[in-house]
Write a protein that holds these residues in place. Structure first.
Motif, PDB file in Angstrom:
ATOM      1  N   TYR A  35      -0.757 -55.807 -12.995  1.00 30.15           N
ATOM      2  CA  TYR A  35      -0.665 -54.570 -13.038  1.00 30.15           C
ATOM      3  C   TYR A  35       0.435 -54.627 -13.616  1.00 30.15           C
ATOM      4  CZ  TYR A  35      -3.903 -54.169  -8.905  1.00 30.15           C
ATOM      5  OH  TYR A  35      -4.774 -54.329  -8.140  1.00 30.15           O
ATOM      6  N   HIS A  42       1.068 -45.057 -13.949  1.00 33.41           N
ATOM      7  CA  HIS A  42       0.959 -45.680 -12.931  1.00 33.41           C
ATOM      8  C   HIS A  42       0.454 -47.441 -12.574  1.00 33.41           C
ATOM      9  CE1 HIS A  42      -2.614 -44.236 -14.253  1.00 33.41           C
ATOM     10  NE2 HIS A  42      -3.834 -45.170 -13.556  1.00 33.41           N
ATOM     11  N   PRO A  43       0.379 -48.205 -11.737  1.00 37.32           N
ATOM     12  CA  PRO A  43      -0.430 -49.562 -12.122  1.00 37.32           C
ATOM     13  C   PRO A  43      -1.196 -49.312 -12.761  1.00 37.32           C
ATOM     14  CG  PRO A  43       0.739 -49.356 -10.133  1.00 37.32           C
ATOM     15  CD  PRO A  43       0.707 -47.420 -10.540  1.00 37.32           C
ATOM     16  N   PHE A  88       3.778 -56.134 -12.623  1.00 38.16           N
ATOM     17  CA  PHE A  88       3.523 -56.490 -10.751  1.00 38.16           C
ATOM     18  C   PHE A  88       2.214 -57.703 -10.464  1.00 38.16           C
ATOM     19  CE2 PHE A  88       6.472 -53.088  -8.799  1.00 38.16           C
ATOM     20  CZ  PHE A  88       6.320 -52.403  -9.660  1.00 38.16           C
ATOM     21  N   LYS A 101      -6.471 -56.177   1.529  1.00 39.05           N
ATOM     22  CA  LYS A 101      -5.116 -55.801   1.974  1.00 39.05           C
ATOM     23  C   LYS A 101      -4.243 -56.858   0.309  1.00 39.05           C
ATOM     24  CE  LYS A 101      -3.992 -54.397   6.338  1.00 39.05           C
ATOM     25  NZ  LYS A 101      -3.506 -54.885   7.335  1.00 39.05           N
ATOM     26  N   PHE A 104       2.287 -57.151  -2.884  1.00 37.67           N
ATOM     27  CA  PHE A 104       2.911 -57.024  -4.286  1.00 37.67           C
ATOM     28  C   PHE A 104       4.340 -57.558  -4.561  1.00 37.67           C
ATOM     29  CE2 PHE A 104       0.742 -53.964  -6.800  1.00 37.67           C
ATOM     30  CZ  PHE A 104      -0.373 -53.507  -6.106  1.00 37.67           C
ATOM     31  N   GLY A 105       4.102 -57.729  -5.449  1.00 35.29           N
ATOM     32  CA  GLY A 105       5.508 -58.318  -5.392  1.00 35.29           C
ATOM     33  C   GLY A 105       6.858 -58.021  -6.543  1.00 35.29           C
ATOM     34  N   GLN A 106       7.538 -57.983  -6.605  1.00 30.85           N
ATOM     35  CA  GLN A 106       8.627 -56.506  -6.698  1.00 30.85           C
ATOM     36  C   GLN A 106       8.685 -56.536  -8.037  1.00 30.85           C
ATOM     37  OE1 GLN A 106       9.486 -59.961  -5.196  1.00 30.85           O
ATOM     38  NE2 GLN A 106      10.427 -59.598  -4.030  1.00 30.85           N
ATOM     39  N   GLY A 107       7.993 -56.822  -8.757  1.00 23.10           N
ATOM     40  CA  GLY A 107       7.891 -56.992 -10.221  1.00 23.10           C
ATOM     41  C   GLY A 107       8.792 -57.227 -11.125  1.00 23.10           C
TER      42      GLY A 107
ATOM     43  N   TYR B  35      -1.070 -45.738  -0.781  1.00 25.29           N
ATOM     44  CA  TYR B  35       0.680 -46.538  -0.900  1.00 25.29           C
ATOM     45  C   TYR B  35       1.891 -45.617  -1.601  1.00 25.29           C
ATOM     46  CZ  TYR B  35      -1.784 -51.217  -1.807  1.00 25.29           C
ATOM     47  OH  TYR B  35      -2.424 -52.247  -1.366  1.00 25.29           O
ATOM     48  N   GLN B  37       5.527 -45.754  -3.279  1.00 27.14           N
ATOM     49  CA  GLN B  37       6.315 -46.188  -4.584  1.00 27.14           C
ATOM     50  C   GLN B  37       7.550 -45.362  -4.487  1.00 27.14           C
ATOM     51  OE1 GLN B  37       5.144 -46.848  -8.629  1.00 27.14           O
ATOM     52  NE2 GLN B  37       6.447 -49.100  -8.214  1.00 27.14           N
ATOM     53  N   GLN B  41      11.299 -48.910  -6.914  1.00 30.00           N
ATOM     54  CA  GLN B  41      10.668 -49.974  -5.760  1.00 30.00           C
ATOM     55  C   GLN B  41       9.001 -50.295  -6.552  1.00 30.00           C
ATOM     56  OE1 GLN B  41      13.477 -51.902  -3.516  1.00 30.00           O
ATOM     57  NE2 GLN B  41      14.547 -50.305  -5.175  1.00 30.00           N
ATOM     58  N   SER B  42       8.622 -52.033  -6.087  1.00 25.38           N
ATOM     59  CA  SER B  42       7.462 -51.499  -5.473  1.00 25.38           C
ATOM     60  C   SER B  42       6.504 -51.252  -5.108  1.00 25.38           C
ATOM     61  CB  SER B  42       7.473 -53.574  -5.207  1.00 25.38           C
ATOM     62  OG  SER B  42       5.954 -53.855  -5.631  1.00 25.38           O
ATOM     63  N   LEU B  43       4.851 -51.113  -5.012  1.00 23.01           N
ATOM     64  CA  LEU B  43       4.417 -50.986  -3.965  1.00 23.01           C
ATOM     65  C   LEU B  43       4.332 -50.881  -2.266  1.00 23.01           C
ATOM     66  CD1 LEU B  43       3.221 -50.663  -7.232  1.00 23.01           C
ATOM     67  CD2 LEU B  43       0.830 -49.587  -5.950  1.00 23.01           C
ATOM     68  N   LEU B  45       2.173 -50.429   1.026  1.00 22.84           N
ATOM     69  CA  LEU B  45       0.617 -50.289   2.045  1.00 22.84           C
ATOM     70  C   LEU B  45       0.981 -48.942   3.022  1.00 22.84           C
ATOM     71  CD1 LEU B  45      -2.407 -49.915   1.665  1.00 22.84           C
ATOM     72  CD2 LEU B  45      -2.113 -52.108   3.375  1.00 22.84           C
ATOM     73  N   GLU B  58      -0.361 -49.620   8.430  1.00 22.85           N
ATOM     74  CA  GLU B  58       0.878 -50.373   8.567  1.00 22.85           C
ATOM     75  C   GLU B  58       2.144 -50.778   9.286  1.00 22.85           C
ATOM     76  OE1 GLU B  58       0.032 -53.059   6.394  1.00 22.85           O
ATOM     77  OE2 GLU B  58      -2.125 -52.439   6.457  1.00 22.85           O
ATOM     78  N   ILE B  90       6.539 -41.570  -4.937  1.00 22.92           N
ATOM     79  CA  ILE B  90       4.873 -41.460  -5.560  1.00 22.92           C
ATOM     80  C   ILE B  90       3.654 -42.023  -4.527  1.00 22.92           C
ATOM     81  CG2 ILE B  90       3.583 -42.092  -7.332  1.00 22.92           C
ATOM     82  CD1 ILE B  90       6.180 -42.978  -8.912  1.00 22.92           C
ATOM     83  N   LEU B  92       0.365 -43.103  -4.065  1.00 26.33           N
ATOM     84  CA  LEU B  92      -1.130 -43.871  -4.150  1.00 26.33           C
ATOM     85  C   LEU B  92      -2.471 -43.800  -4.015  1.00 26.33           C
ATOM     86  CD1 LEU B  92       1.695 -45.811  -6.673  1.00 26.33           C
ATOM     87  CD2 LEU B  92      -0.256 -44.562  -7.507  1.00 26.33           C
ATOM     88  N   PHE B 108      -5.927 -48.241  -9.042  1.00 26.48           N
ATOM     89  CA  PHE B 108      -5.079 -47.125  -8.400  1.00 26.48           C
ATOM     90  C   PHE B 108      -5.020 -45.927  -9.050  1.00 26.48           C
ATOM     91  CE2 PHE B 108      -1.899 -49.815  -5.902  1.00 26.48           C
ATOM     92  CZ  PHE B 108      -2.805 -51.000  -6.187  1.00 26.48           C
ATOM     93  N   GLY B 109      -5.277 -45.047  -8.796  1.00 32.65           N
ATOM     94  CA  GLY B 109      -5.065 -43.259  -9.101  1.00 32.65           C
ATOM     95  C   GLY B 109      -3.491 -42.913 -10.057  1.00 32.65           C
ATOM     96  N   PRO B 110      -3.598 -42.155 -10.329  1.00 28.92           N
ATOM     97  CA  PRO B 110      -2.656 -41.620 -11.318  1.00 28.92           C
ATOM     98  C   PRO B 110      -1.391 -41.385 -10.505  1.00 28.92           C
ATOM     99  CG  PRO B 110      -4.173 -39.753 -11.239  1.00 28.92           C
ATOM    100  CD  PRO B 110      -4.917 -41.099 -10.545  1.00 28.92           C
ATOM    101  N   ARG B 113       3.596 -37.442  -7.402  1.00 31.20           N
ATOM    102  CA  ARG B 113       4.884 -37.394  -7.598  1.00 31.20           C
ATOM    103  C   ARG B 113       5.644 -36.511  -6.894  1.00 31.20           C
ATOM    104  NH1 ARG B 113       3.079 -40.087 -11.632  1.00 31.20           N
ATOM    105  NH2 ARG B 113       3.700 -41.894 -12.075  1.00 31.20           N
TER     106      ARG B 113
END
Lengths: 114, 117
Positions: A35, A42-43, A88, A101, A104-107, B35, B37, B41-43, B45, B58, B90, B92, B108-110, B113
């Motif tokens: 992504y 957004h991704p 990502f 599921k 995700f990596g950290q990016g 999700y 974010q 940071q990363s995403l 779940l 989760e 954010i 998502l 993913f949706g937009p 925020r």
């Protein structure tokens, strides 16, 4: 649990230089997705890799999936300022094919200097 | 690919209040996820939204804090309850396509925020 490590965390390049980001999973993956997230966005889905050793290209972007299906890379040739963003990787474990599921990596945050 | 819309796109809320985020998809999808974010940071779940039954959360996320509904195959809501500044993120919505080339591809949706003061 499954972990996906992504390096580097940051990459600064001059416009025209190449860029590569790498992902490594602690377990064998069913598939991996990449992504791109622009600043404030957004991704956005780029590609999905499924087969062992798979290589896919999208213009200047080349995606690879390792033979063991535990690592992947994204390579951008001759970066442009429009490539700026966070990239990502996200892996789906073999045991996650039924629940969908992604981990995700950290990016990798890519900055391109004109 | 699936087209996903979220409402609201952004909001500023006071601590202690709750906000419900809506996610609408333009086609039937097999799976829907929520999700979070956090800044820079990363995403992460939060949960899988299950149609007609309780969501699957989760580790670290609970139903009392993040109640989720999914009444049909194209719509879901996430509520962030009793908000605190740490909930500023954010949020998502994400879906997996149904069949064909979109199968297993996750979109993913937009995003929404959220800033909690």
């Amino acid at each position: 649990g499954q972990q996906v490590m992504q390096i580097p965390q940051y990459q600064h390049v001059q416009e025209g230089e190449d860029f590569t980001t790498y992902c490594n999973s602690s377990t064998t993956l069913s598939n991996i997705q990449w992504y791109k997230q622009r600043p404030g966005g957004h991704p956005v889905f780029l590609i999905q890799l499924v087969k062992s050793g798979e290589v896919k290209k999208q213009k200047r972007l080349t995606f690879q999936f390792g033979e063991a299906k535990k690592n992947s890379s994204l390579h951008i040739t001759a970066t442009q300022t429009t490539d700026v963003g966070t990239y990502f990787c996200a892996g789906r474990g073999i045991r996650s094919t039924h629940d969908g599921k992604l981990t995700f990596g950290q990016g990798t945050i890519l900055t391109v200097h004109p | 690919s699936a087209v996903i819309s979220q409402k609201p796109s952004r909001d500023i809320c006071q601590r202690g209040t709750s906000l419900t985020i809506q996610c609408q998809v333009d086609s039937q999808v097999t799976m829907m996820f929520w999700y979070r974010q956090q800044p820079g940071q990363s995403l992460t779940l939060i949960a899988t939204a299950n149609q007609g039954s309780e969501a699957t959360y989760e580790s670290g996320f609970v139903i009392d804090k993040f109640p989720i509904s999914r009444p049909n195959l194209t719509f879901s809501t996430l509520t962030v309850s009793n908000m605190s500044p740490e909930d500023s993120s954010i949020y998502l919505c994400s879906v997996i396509g149904r069949g064909g080339r979109t199968q297993e591809t996750q979109y993913f949706g937009p995003g929404t925020r959220l800033l909690v003061l």
